[in-house]
Design a protein around this motif. Structure first.
Motif, PDB file in Angstrom:
ATOM      1  N   LYS A   1      14.980  25.089  76.403  1.00 50.94           N
ATOM      2  CA  LYS A   1      14.550  26.298  75.359  1.00 50.94           C
ATOM      3  C   LYS A   1      14.569  27.626  76.188  1.00 50.94           C
ATOM      4  O   LYS A   1      14.226  28.581  75.808  1.00 50.94           O
ATOM      5  N   ASN A   2      15.380  27.450  77.371  1.00 47.77           N
ATOM      6  CA  ASN A   2      15.677  28.325  78.366  1.00 47.77           C
ATOM      7  C   ASN A   2      14.650  29.176  78.869  1.00 47.77           C
ATOM      8  O   ASN A   2      14.233  30.376  78.980  1.00 47.77           O
ATOM      9  N   GLN A   3      13.342  28.219  79.319  1.00 53.48           N
ATOM     10  CA  GLN A   3      12.187  28.757  79.789  1.00 53.48           C
ATOM     11  C   GLN A   3      12.128  28.242  81.221  1.00 53.48           C
ATOM     12  O   GLN A   3      12.667  27.083  81.249  1.00 53.48           O
ATOM     13  N   ILE A   4      11.758  28.840  82.181  1.00 56.64           N
ATOM     14  CA  ILE A   4      11.565  28.456  83.588  1.00 56.64           C
ATOM     15  C   ILE A   4      10.803  27.389  83.707  1.00 56.64           C
ATOM     16  O   ILE A   4       9.563  27.398  83.468  1.00 56.64           O
ATOM     17  N   LYS A   5      11.147  26.029  84.261  1.00 58.75           N
ATOM     18  CA  LYS A   5      10.439  24.955  84.469  1.00 58.75           C
ATOM     19  C   LYS A   5      10.270  24.786  85.993  1.00 58.75           C
ATOM     20  O   LYS A   5       9.563  23.731  86.582  1.00 58.75           O
TER      21      LYS A   5
END
Length: 382
Positions: A368-372
């Protein structure tokens, strides 16, 4: 005259019958000889077949040389450096899955604020996430890097018998890739621990204990050298199924281009500088595998840490400069890993402390193009 002719006919007939009888007898003997010859040949073939089978069994039972096995399995053994308030500690670990899942002793990582793994080729890997651990059994399962093709070790399916040969490869006192051999001396604590004569000393904690075929049977934990008493946690006493299945549930990689990734990085640091916490919440995944020196936290906790950063460390102001030419990214089923060099300057209340840092930042995005995951390695500070 008539009697003479009759006698001649009888004589010829007898001669013919006699010849036929001899011919049949000869053929019978010939067939009998052929049958005996075939029987002998069959016995000879059976003997050769049994000989080949025996040779095959001898070859299959003949074990591969220890030096040859060592050359293969050492690629899956890593040196571990951890840092905490008391200083730097050193131990060992080993890889059990191509995605970089690794095992070590929990006490190697206890209270660590940072950790790094180094393989036999001196390649350095950051610890990206903690998957599972048990303080009492003294093991920890984690992942290094963000690859789908890391060299890993095979786990044994059978437990060796007392007296069977074993060996370990560890990093005692920083002496990397040290081979130590021995036997299984006994089993302790309901088979949870393997007692062995293979030497385990400081720095070898968390290394693999192998059977004679190079398959992992345990995690080396402690040793008393004077009495040749060494112990390893039995690999079968750890529930590895959930940890290995963990890789199957990983997110797919991001599809952003390099330019889009650069824009994302800039947006992240602008958001931090502007203290725009609502937008920061949108940039973080709901669950973060690693947030600097924290593992497996929710996004709200990461935002609280970011909010309290300046007051905690008595910082007045910060500035960032991204070295765009150093940006490197790698996509896999674990997400998109981005690494880059960041020049970071801070104004402190305490002017005696360092204010200029060169950081290697590692950031991992989910599908989701979020920082994990985000963490740093300090390259220089002044």
């Amino acid at each position: 005259m008539m009697n003479k002719k009759i006698f001649q006919v009888i004589f010829i007939t007898t001669l013919i019958l006699g010849c036929n009888s001899n011919s049949n007898s000869s053929k019978s003997n010939e067939i009998e000889l052929i049958e005996k010859d075939l029987e002998l040949r069959e016995k000879e073939l059976n003997l050769r077949e049994n000989e080949l089978l025996l040779n095959s069994q001898i070859l299959s039972d003949e074990k591969e040389s220890l030096s040859s096995i060592y050359d293969k399995v050492k690629k899956g053994v890593y040196l571990i450096y951890t840092k905490n308030n008391e200083g730097i500690s050193q131990g060992s670990a080993f890889i059990i899955d191509k995605s970089g899942i690794a095992i070590s002793n929990y006490h190697v990582f206890k209270d660590a604020s940072s950790a790094i793994a180094i393989n036999d080729e001196d390649d350095e890997f950051m610890i990206t996430e903690i998957i599972d651990y048990d303080k009492d059994k003294d093991y920890i399962i984690f992942r290094i890097g963000n690859s789908d093709n890391i060299k890993y070790l095979k786990l044994a399916t059978n437990t060796p018998k007392i007296g069977d040969e074993v060996f370990t490869i560890g990093n005692p006192k920083g002496l990397t890739q040290t081979l130590s051999t021995g036997i299984v001396s006994s089993y302790r604590d309901g088979n949870n621990f393997i007692q062995t004569t293979a030497e385990i000393t400081h720095g070898s904690s968390g290394a693999p204990l192998f059977n004679k075929y190079g398959e992992v049977i345990g995690i080396t934990t402690s040793g008393i050298g004077e009495a040749n008493l060494n112990f390893a946690l039995n690999i079968n006493s750890i529930g590895l199924e959930n940890s290995l299945n963990f890789t199957e549930n990983s997110n797919k990689s991001s599809n952003l281009s390099k330019n889009e990734l650069i824009k994302f990085i800039k947006k992240y640091y602008e958001t931090i500088s502007q203290e725009n916490w609502d937008r920061l919440n949108q940039l973080y995944s709901s669950n973060i595998n690693r947030f600097y020196d924290k593992f497996n936290i929710i996004s709200s906790e990461a935002i609280d840490l970011a909010k309290g950063y300046k007051s905690t460390f008595k910082i007045l102001n910060t500035s960032y400069k991204i070295r765009e030419e150093t940006i490197f990214f790698n996509s896999s089923s674990k997400g998109t890993e981005i690494s880059f060099i960041l020049d970071y300057s801070i104004q402190r209340q305490d002017k005696s402390k360092p204010k200029n840092f060169t950081l290697n930042i590692v950031m991992v995005l989910d599908n989701k193009n979020q920082i994990k995951s985000i963490y740093e390695n300090i390259l220089d500070k002044k």
